[in-house]
Design an enzyme around this catalytic site. Sequence first.
Site, short mmCIF file in Angstrom:
data_model
loop_
_atom_site.label_atom_id
_atom_site.label_comp_id
_atom_site.label_asym_id
_atom_site.label_seq_id
_atom_site.Cartn_x
_atom_site.Cartn_y
_atom_site.Cartn_z
N GLY A 100 0.83 -1.20 0.00
CA GLY A 100 0.00 0.00 0.00
C GLY A 100 0.86 1.24 0.00
CB ALA A 101 4.38 1.70 -1.13
CG HIS A 152 -7.45 4.72 18.91
ND1 HIS A 152 -6.57 3.81 18.39
CD2 HIS A 152 -7.81 5.53 17.87
CE1 HIS A 152 -6.39 4.06 17.11
NE2 HIS A 152 -7.13 5.09 16.77
CE LYS A 186 -16.61 13.75 26.99
NZ LYS A 186 -17.12 14.95 27.72
CD GLN A 196 -4.19 13.23 19.97
OE1 GLN A 196 -3.28 12.58 19.51
NE2 GLN A 196 -5.36 13.34 19.35
#
Length: 494
Positions: free
Chosen positions: A14-15, A248, A337, A374
């Site tokens: 997928g380069a 995540h 959340k 972040q």
Amino acid sequence: MTDQPNTLSICIFGASGDLAKKKTYPALFHLFTQDFLSPDTVFWGFARSELTDTELRDRLRPYLAKEAKKRQSEEKLEQFLNQCTYLSGPYDKPDGFQKLAERMTESEVARGGVPGRLFYLALPPNVFPDVAAQIKGNCMLSEDIPTAWNRVVVEKPFGHDLDSSEELASKLGALFEEKEIYRIDHYLGKELVQNLMSLRFANKLFSAVWNQTHIQCVMITFKEDFGTEGRGGYFDQSGIIRDILQNHLLQVFAIVAMEPPKDTQPESIRDEKTRLLQSTKPVQLEDTVVGQYIAANGNAGYKDDAGVPQDSVTPTFATVVLHVDNDRWRDVPFILKAGKALNERKAEIRIQFRAPSVTPINDPPRNELVMRLQPDEAIYMKINTKTPGLQNTLHETELDLTYSDRFQVNIPDAYERLLLDVTRGDHQHFVRRDELIAAWKIFTPILHELEKSRIPPIGYPFGSRGPRESDDLITKYGYRRSETYQWKKFRSKL
């Protein structure tokens, strides 16, 4: 822990795609400039698009040049690009893979030493099985070569529910050993997430209060201040729960809540994460709020994005409450959340402590330990102090560790750190198959219920905090939001 070979071949499938040029190649370049990769490492790009080596390098250069100038490594940039080569071919036929294998072997023989091959699948999951089968059949180093290795990195999503995840895992498992598979979740490479182990287990102050006796609730938040921006058709196939919460935020939750591992070996840590997830009850509808942003403040709504059906019930916002059935966390709600098109961009962990059981001070604000993932990485502790002066009034302030002020270093990108781990054979920050099963068992029932019943998400204006019902749910579970305190990034005058 390192078994990095001295003849390393890194293959990016997928380069020609966005992920490769924006994340994978820049991360590899940063490792290359810091000498974490051997100077003769070769980077093999493979995709269906027909490109020459020069065309690939021209595509990559804009994404690498800024960082090269910042690090004063323009010479390294040209060296890196010269070691990037490209082959094209279909993903379901052997010819291109056989040619790739031949060229890799020629290169490895010319370089000498012990070879290692890293295969990075920067691809959508529907082509994983075809590419994996071709890698296995044509590109793997022989087991007869002493100490040589093959490693396969796959990107999320790992399926869209428990059954599809297991189907994909079974296909990969039939081709590779679990030790050869690295399921990458880039949140596990973030600096503050990686610091959680040290914060929890190297500080008596925190380890002593990390339980239901002292903690009222835990909230893990992900907020973006922009919408789908033309990617609505793609996003509508997944939604915010699959895109952010199930992977995540759940990975962050697992590290926050797991029991202390017996040691720092990768499998010991992954064992405890898996046990924690297995002790977590499936999400219930009454503990869920879903929303979808609507046009406001001059910004288009979700359904205004091209490719989004007008009857879409895909959530762009979700709040869920997790319950852990063990002695440490019983009766402590974990609130996850996430949302798009909100009032700010940030990701953080917020641990709110219980109010003092006996205090002469009337209803003081609660202490909170906040880890800002972040932007503007920071760890701060909200505490209460007397306001300086003659009045005896209470003031909320913080003990603040803002990374950019305290540590004069460049914080590495998450992909940079995780790819280095792959070259070293370190599985600690990658998702194991049984861990993935446990994660999907938590979220599959609520996903199926929302989709089968086509439960309409609550509309919320672009640029707002999200649906009011989310705040109501969070309040119901005992979280108290301060109306007077606002964290501000600290800047040293030194």
